[in-house]
Design a protein around this motif. Structure first.
Motif, mmCIF file in Angstrom:
data_model
loop_
_atom_site.group_PDB
_atom_site.id
_atom_site.type_symbol
_atom_site.label_atom_id
_atom_site.label_comp_id
_atom_site.label_asym_id
_atom_site.label_seq_id
_atom_site.Cartn_x
_atom_site.Cartn_y
_atom_site.Cartn_z
ATOM 1 N N VAL A 1 0.873 -1.176 0.000
ATOM 2 C CA VAL A 1 0.000 0.000 0.000
ATOM 3 C C VAL A 1 0.908 1.223 0.000
ATOM 4 C CG1 VAL A 1 -1.810 1.256 1.197
ATOM 5 C CG2 VAL A 1 -1.767 -1.243 1.284
ATOM 6 N N ILE A 2 0.748 2.049 -1.025
ATOM 7 C CA ILE A 2 1.602 3.215 -1.215
ATOM 8 C C ILE A 2 0.737 4.459 -1.185
ATOM 9 C CG2 ILE A 2 3.245 4.339 -2.782
ATOM 10 C CD1 ILE A 2 3.536 1.418 -4.016
ATOM 11 N N GLU A 3 1.152 5.467 -0.415
ATOM 12 C CA GLU A 3 0.417 6.727 -0.386
ATOM 13 C C GLU A 3 1.272 7.820 -0.990
ATOM 14 O OE1 GLU A 3 -2.003 9.760 2.566
ATOM 15 O OE2 GLU A 3 -0.836 8.140 3.445
ATOM 16 N N ALA A 4 0.708 8.499 -1.976
ATOM 17 C CA ALA A 4 1.343 9.664 -2.580
ATOM 18 C C ALA A 4 0.500 10.889 -2.224
ATOM 19 C CB ALA A 4 1.435 9.483 -4.098
ATOM 20 N N ASP A 5 0.903 12.049 -2.715
ATOM 21 C CA ASP A 5 0.149 13.266 -2.401
ATOM 22 C C ASP A 5 -1.259 13.252 -2.980
ATOM 23 O OD1 ASP A 5 2.214 14.341 -0.961
ATOM 24 O OD2 ASP A 5 3.022 15.499 -2.647
ATOM 25 N N ASN A 6 -1.422 12.675 -4.180
ATOM 26 C CA ASN A 6 -2.715 12.754 -4.850
ATOM 27 C C ASN A 6 -3.463 11.425 -4.946
ATOM 28 O OD1 ASN A 6 -0.949 11.589 -6.584
ATOM 29 N ND2 ASN A 6 -1.492 12.835 -8.356
ATOM 30 N N ALA A 7 -2.854 10.307 -4.477
ATOM 31 C CA ALA A 7 -3.534 9.010 -4.612
ATOM 32 C C ALA A 7 -2.899 7.961 -3.703
ATOM 33 C CB ALA A 7 -3.480 8.527 -6.056
ATOM 34 N N PHE A 8 -3.663 6.915 -3.470
ATOM 35 C CA PHE A 8 -3.150 5.695 -2.861
ATOM 36 C C PHE A 8 -2.956 4.691 -3.993
ATOM 37 C CE2 PHE A 8 -5.693 7.519 0.569
ATOM 38 C CZ PHE A 8 -4.815 7.444 1.645
ATOM 39 N N SER A 9 -2.091 3.727 -3.775
ATOM 40 C CA SER A 9 -1.881 2.687 -4.772
ATOM 41 C C SER A 9 -1.728 1.347 -4.061
ATOM 42 C CB SER A 9 -0.632 3.003 -5.599
ATOM 43 O OG SER A 9 -0.431 2.015 -6.569
ATOM 44 N N LEU A 10 -2.424 0.338 -4.569
ATOM 45 C CA LEU A 10 -2.291 -1.027 -4.060
ATOM 46 C C LEU A 10 -1.585 -1.848 -5.121
ATOM 47 C CD1 LEU A 10 -5.852 -1.860 -2.643
ATOM 48 C CD2 LEU A 10 -3.827 -1.280 -1.351
ATOM 49 N N GLU B 1 -0.522 -6.682 -14.954
ATOM 50 C CA GLU B 1 0.561 -6.921 -15.902
ATOM 51 C C GLU B 1 1.671 -7.715 -15.221
ATOM 52 O OE1 GLU B 1 3.564 -4.255 -18.650
ATOM 53 O OE2 GLU B 1 1.672 -3.393 -17.986
ATOM 54 N N ASN B 2 2.106 -8.795 -15.871
ATOM 55 C CA ASN B 2 3.216 -9.636 -15.399
ATOM 56 C C ASN B 2 3.011 -10.144 -13.969
ATOM 57 O OD1 ASN B 2 4.586 -9.283 -17.847
ATOM 58 N ND2 ASN B 2 5.606 -7.447 -17.107
ATOM 59 N N GLY B 3 1.780 -10.525 -13.638
ATOM 60 C CA GLY B 3 1.508 -11.090 -12.317
ATOM 61 C C GLY B 3 1.321 -10.076 -11.211
ATOM 62 N N ILE B 4 1.358 -8.783 -11.534
ATOM 63 C CA ILE B 4 1.180 -7.721 -10.538
ATOM 64 C C ILE B 4 -0.110 -6.962 -10.842
ATOM 65 C CG2 ILE B 4 2.150 -5.632 -9.490
ATOM 66 C CD1 ILE B 4 3.869 -8.047 -8.963
ATOM 67 N N LEU B 5 -1.028 -6.970 -9.873
ATOM 68 C CA LEU B 5 -2.259 -6.192 -9.971
ATOM 69 C C LEU B 5 -2.017 -4.855 -9.295
ATOM 70 C CD1 LEU B 5 -5.354 -5.958 -10.541
ATOM 71 C CD2 LEU B 5 -5.705 -6.937 -8.285
ATOM 72 N N THR B 6 -2.236 -3.757 -10.019
ATOM 73 C CA THR B 6 -2.052 -2.416 -9.475
ATOM 74 C C THR B 6 -3.391 -1.704 -9.508
ATOM 75 O OG1 THR B 6 0.189 -2.379 -10.365
ATOM 76 C CG2 THR B 6 -0.747 -0.275 -9.679
ATOM 77 N N ILE B 7 -3.822 -1.204 -8.351
ATOM 78 C CA ILE B 7 -5.080 -0.471 -8.251
ATOM 79 C C ILE B 7 -4.752 0.947 -7.803
ATOM 80 C CG2 ILE B 7 -7.332 -0.338 -7.131
ATOM 81 C CD1 ILE B 7 -7.194 -3.368 -6.789
ATOM 82 N N SER B 8 -5.193 1.930 -8.584
ATOM 83 C CA SER B 8 -4.976 3.337 -8.274
ATOM 84 C C SER B 8 -6.223 3.882 -7.601
ATOM 85 C CB SER B 8 -4.679 4.111 -9.559
ATOM 86 O OG SER B 8 -4.596 5.485 -9.286
ATOM 87 N N LEU B 9 -6.047 4.462 -6.420
ATOM 88 C CA LEU B 9 -7.148 5.017 -5.640
ATOM 89 C C LEU B 9 -6.920 6.520 -5.480
ATOM 90 C CD1 LEU B 9 -6.929 2.260 -2.895
ATOM 91 C CD2 LEU B 9 -8.646 2.367 -4.679
ATOM 92 N N PRO B 10 -7.416 7.341 -6.437
ATOM 93 C CA PRO B 10 -7.166 8.782 -6.359
ATOM 94 C C PRO B 10 -7.893 9.411 -5.173
ATOM 95 C CG PRO B 10 -8.500 8.244 -8.271
ATOM 96 C CD PRO B 10 -8.179 6.965 -7.602
ATOM 97 N N LYS B 11 -7.264 10.436 -4.609
ATOM 98 C CA LYS B 11 -7.868 11.149 -3.479
ATOM 99 C C LYS B 11 -8.847 12.198 -3.984
ATOM 100 C CE LYS B 11 -3.926 10.621 -0.388
ATOM 101 N NZ LYS B 11 -2.900 11.325 0.394
ATOM 102 N N LYS B 12 -9.815 12.541 -3.140
ATOM 103 C CA LYS B 12 -10.756 13.607 -3.466
ATOM 104 C C LYS B 12 -10.024 14.938 -3.466
ATOM 105 C CE LYS B 12 -14.783 11.302 -1.510
ATOM 106 N NZ LYS B 12 -15.784 11.305 -0.432
ATOM 107 N N GLU B 13 -10.606 15.898 -4.169
ATOM 108 C CA GLU B 13 -9.978 17.215 -4.318
ATOM 109 C C GLU B 13 -9.728 17.882 -2.964
ATOM 110 O OE1 GLU B 13 -8.079 19.778 -6.670
ATOM 111 O OE2 GLU B 13 -9.205 18.100 -7.477
ATOM 112 N N GLU B 14 -10.676 17.765 -2.046
ATOM 113 C CA GLU B 14 -10.521 18.418 -0.738
ATOM 114 C C GLU B 14 -9.481 17.729 0.145
ATOM 115 O OE1 GLU B 14 -14.307 15.882 -0.574
ATOM 116 O OE2 GLU B 14 -13.529 17.398 -1.919
#
Length: 142
Positions: free
Chosen positions: A40-49, A117-130
């Motif tokens: 689980v990765i958190e960036a400024d504008n989204a989370f990523s699994l 892709e290549n056995g890795i599932l990546t899900i992008s969870l963008p954050k709300k504007e606020e």
């Protein structure tokens, strides 16, 4: 004075050997349930699994959101049949998993995207504007 604790390591293996044999002389394999690893990765504008699920096809993976819960599941069944003149042998296996994650209120559920892709599932969870970080601003004194 030191105390020494003796253990008999041969007894559990002997019991396992007695009870993990089938009647035809083969061994019964006790498989542990498959639980894929997740980053689980958190960036400024989204989370990523990122989930490692090698051996699964894109069509076999189901992703759904219900009441702020993201559920990822899959089930794959394989079979192998070997025929010769003297015997027929058929083996089959079933591999499945199910992982669920509670989504925070800051995730924009309408813009969630997934890629496999290549056995890795990546899900992008963008954050709300606020929920995005606000830039610095100066406040003037009156």
């Amino acid at each position: 004075m030191t105390l020494t604790k003796r253990t008999n390591n041969w007894l559990p293996s002997l019991i396992d050997e007695m009870f993990n044999q089938d009647f035809n002389g083969g061994s019964i394999i006790n498989e542990k349930p498959f639980i894929p690893a997740v980053n689980v990765i958190e960036a400024d504008n989204a989370f990523s699994l990122e989930m490692s699920i090698p051996g699964f096809k894109k069509e076999d993976v189901n992703i759904e959101i219900d009441q702020d819960v993201l559920t990822i599941e899959s089930e794959v069944e394989t079979s192998k049949e070997e025929k010769t003149e003297q015997f027929t042998r058929k083996e089959f296996s079933k591999k499945s998993f199910k992982r669920s994650f509670n989504l925070p209120e800051t995730v924009n559920q309408d813009r969630i995207e997934a890629n496999y892709e290549n056995g890795i599932l990546t899900i992008s969870l963008p954050k709300k504007e606020e929920a995005l970080p606000q830039p610095k601003r100066m406040i003037t004194l009156k």
